[in-house]
Motif scaffolding. Structure first.
Motif, PDB file in Angstrom:
ATOM      1  N   GLY A 133      14.708  -5.908  -9.986  1.00  0.00           N
ATOM      2  CA  GLY A 133      15.795  -6.400  -9.140  1.00  0.00           C
ATOM      3  C   GLY A 133      15.535  -6.026  -7.685  1.00  0.00           C
ATOM      4  N   GLY A 134      14.399  -6.325  -7.326  1.00  0.00           N
ATOM      5  CA  GLY A 134      14.237  -6.053  -5.852  1.00  0.00           C
ATOM      6  C   GLY A 134      14.255  -4.430  -5.259  1.00  0.00           C
ATOM      7  N   ALA A 135      13.893  -3.733  -6.134  1.00  0.00           N
ATOM      8  CA  ALA A 135      13.891  -2.299  -5.445  1.00  0.00           C
ATOM      9  C   ALA A 135      12.895  -2.124  -4.467  1.00  0.00           C
ATOM     10  CB  ALA A 135      13.504  -1.333  -6.871  1.00  0.00           C
ATOM     11  N   ALA A 138      -1.388  -8.249 -12.504  1.00  0.00           N
ATOM     12  CA  ALA A 138      -0.065  -8.780 -12.446  1.00  0.00           C
ATOM     13  C   ALA A 138       0.999  -8.034 -12.010  1.00  0.00           C
ATOM     14  CB  ALA A 138       0.224  -9.334 -13.935  1.00  0.00           C
ATOM     15  N   ALA A 139       1.028  -6.747 -12.041  1.00  0.00           N
ATOM     16  CA  ALA A 139       1.954  -5.852 -11.565  1.00  0.00           C
ATOM     17  C   ALA A 139       1.866  -5.922  -9.930  1.00  0.00           C
ATOM     18  CB  ALA A 139       2.150  -4.396 -12.123  1.00  0.00           C
ATOM     19  N   LEU A 140       0.669  -5.865  -9.608  1.00  0.00           N
ATOM     20  CA  LEU A 140       0.628  -6.013  -8.068  1.00  0.00           C
ATOM     21  C   LEU A 140       0.731  -7.017  -7.543  1.00  0.00           C
ATOM     22  CD1 LEU A 140      -3.027  -3.962  -8.010  1.00  0.00           C
ATOM     23  CD2 LEU A 140      -1.087  -3.091  -7.440  1.00  0.00           C
ATOM     24  N   LYS A 141       0.509  -8.256  -8.171  1.00  0.00           N
ATOM     25  CA  LYS A 141       1.115  -9.460  -7.551  1.00  0.00           C
ATOM     26  C   LYS A 141       2.636  -9.581  -7.600  1.00  0.00           C
ATOM     27  CE  LYS A 141       0.541 -14.497  -8.313  1.00  0.00           C
ATOM     28  NZ  LYS A 141      -0.139 -15.465  -9.267  1.00  0.00           N
ATOM     29  N   ALA A 142       3.200  -8.804  -8.344  1.00  0.00           N
ATOM     30  CA  ALA A 142       4.769  -9.288  -8.474  1.00  0.00           C
ATOM     31  C   ALA A 142       5.433  -7.875  -7.535  1.00  0.00           C
ATOM     32  CB  ALA A 142       5.255  -8.969  -9.966  1.00  0.00           C
ATOM     33  N   LEU A 143       4.836  -7.037  -7.152  1.00  0.00           N
ATOM     34  CA  LEU A 143       5.640  -5.777  -6.596  1.00  0.00           C
ATOM     35  C   LEU A 143       5.201  -5.883  -5.068  1.00  0.00           C
ATOM     36  CD1 LEU A 143       4.113  -3.073  -9.016  1.00  0.00           C
ATOM     37  CD2 LEU A 143       6.600  -3.923  -8.597  1.00  0.00           C
ATOM     38  N   PRO A 182      -4.236   0.251  -1.950  1.00  0.00           N
ATOM     39  CA  PRO A 182      -3.721   1.489  -1.639  1.00  0.00           C
ATOM     40  C   PRO A 182      -2.432   1.688  -2.497  1.00  0.00           C
ATOM     41  CG  PRO A 182      -3.191  -0.337   0.049  1.00  0.00           C
ATOM     42  CD  PRO A 182      -4.359  -0.795  -0.727  1.00  0.00           C
ATOM     43  N   ARG A 183      -1.908   0.784  -3.014  1.00  0.00           N
ATOM     44  CA  ARG A 183      -0.848   1.346  -3.852  1.00  0.00           C
ATOM     45  C   ARG A 183      -1.068   1.891  -5.210  1.00  0.00           C
ATOM     46  NH1 ARG A 183       1.742  -4.814  -4.288  1.00  0.00           N
ATOM     47  NH2 ARG A 183      -0.310  -5.308  -4.159  1.00  0.00           N
ATOM     48  N   VAL A 184      -2.364   1.756  -5.742  1.00  0.00           N
ATOM     49  CA  VAL A 184      -2.821   2.048  -6.975  1.00  0.00           C
ATOM     50  C   VAL A 184      -3.303   3.729  -6.857  1.00  0.00           C
ATOM     51  CG1 VAL A 184      -4.468   1.650  -8.952  1.00  0.00           C
ATOM     52  CG2 VAL A 184      -3.207  -0.011  -7.816  1.00  0.00           C
ATOM     53  N   ARG A 185      -3.012   4.501  -8.096  1.00  0.00           N
ATOM     54  CA  ARG A 185      -3.478   5.689  -8.485  1.00  0.00           C
ATOM     55  C   ARG A 185      -3.964   5.880  -9.723  1.00  0.00           C
ATOM     56  NH1 ARG A 185      -0.452  11.447  -7.883  1.00  0.00           N
ATOM     57  NH2 ARG A 185       0.805  10.384  -9.439  1.00  0.00           N
ATOM     58  N   LEU A 186      -5.198   6.107  -9.962  1.00  0.00           N
ATOM     59  CA  LEU A 186      -5.941   6.116 -11.271  1.00  0.00           C
ATOM     60  C   LEU A 186      -5.888   7.497 -11.760  1.00  0.00           C
ATOM     61  CD1 LEU A 186      -7.066   4.700 -13.720  1.00  0.00           C
ATOM     62  CD2 LEU A 186      -9.298   4.735 -12.788  1.00  0.00           C
TER      63      LEU A 186
END
Length: 228
Positions: free
Chosen positions: A58-60, A78-83, A117-121
């Motif tokens: 919902g646009g958090a 797909a998550a990175l594309k949507a976030l 930079p949004r990703v932490r593995l």
């Protein structure tokens, strides 16, 4: 016909067996015994897992996401594309070789998404960050097995039993969503989700997206409370 070539083998910790990375031309496959866990040509339902979960946010403004299972990176991409750029995405991967493949033989499939930079593995069982979190995540996405059972790692059963679902619910913020990928329907799992206090939706997804393919399932289990 181009033959399959064995590229590498990865050991699943705690006696979970071995994964094989195979290649045929530009096509890759990760296999456990006689089971193909993923194929680089078939990403539709893994992408749908992320798309459907992110739609629930919902646009958090600064969502925090946990993805269980790196695989070939389809769900993460797909998550990175949507976030939004303000998102944080933790990816928990149990098998060291899978993380190595992402920057090695599967680098062309991943296309550098691990450098976002949004990703932490996290090199860990996804059960660990779930157990450690308290109302920390807006979404938890699980694609670590072929369904809600411990196929790739027997210990994964604890993700899907009553206690495990309770831990997942506690790790989510009110209004957060637990999204689970499966190769098959499972009515008993749907009942366990509801018993754990989730509002449950079961969504069909095709292995190859709009082009069809095998019929898979995605559960969207929402923790009640909060405004989205």
């Amino acid at each position: 016909m181009i033959p399959w070539v064995h590229i590498d083998t990865g050991t699943i910790p705690n006696g979970g067996g071995t994964l094989r990375l195979m290649r045929r031309g530009h096509e890759f496959s990760i296999q456990l015994g006689q089971n193909e866990l993923m194929n680089s040509r078939l990403s539709g339902s893994e992408e749908a897992l992320a798309q459907l979960a992110c739609e629930q946010l919902g646009g958090a403004p600064a969502p925090r996401i946990l993805i269980g299972g790196l695989g070939m990176g389809f769900t993460l991409r797909a998550a990175l594309k949507a976030l939004p750029e303000t998102a944080r995405v933790d990816v928990a991967e149990l098998v060291p070789a899978v993380a190595d493949w992402a920057r090695g033989p599967l680098a062309e499939v991943f296309g550098g998404i691990l450098d976002d930079p949004r990703v932490r593995l996290l090199q860990t069982d996804v059960a660990a960050p779930i157990a450690a979190a308290r109302a920390a995540y807006d979404a938890i996405l699980l694609d670590v097995d072929n369904g809600p059972d411990g196929l790739t790692h027997p210990g994964n059963d604890r993700l899907y039993d009553h206690a495990g679902l309770g831990r997942a619910r506690a790790a989510l913020r009110p209004g957060g969503v637990l999204a689970v990928w499966s190769a098959h329907p499972d009515a008993a799992f749907t009942r366990r989700l509801r018993d754990a206090g989730f509002v449950v939706e079961e969504v069909p997804a095709r292995a190859n997206g709009r082009r069809g393919g095998a019929r898979h399932r995605i559960w969207l289990a929402t923790r009640p409370g909060g405004a989205r």
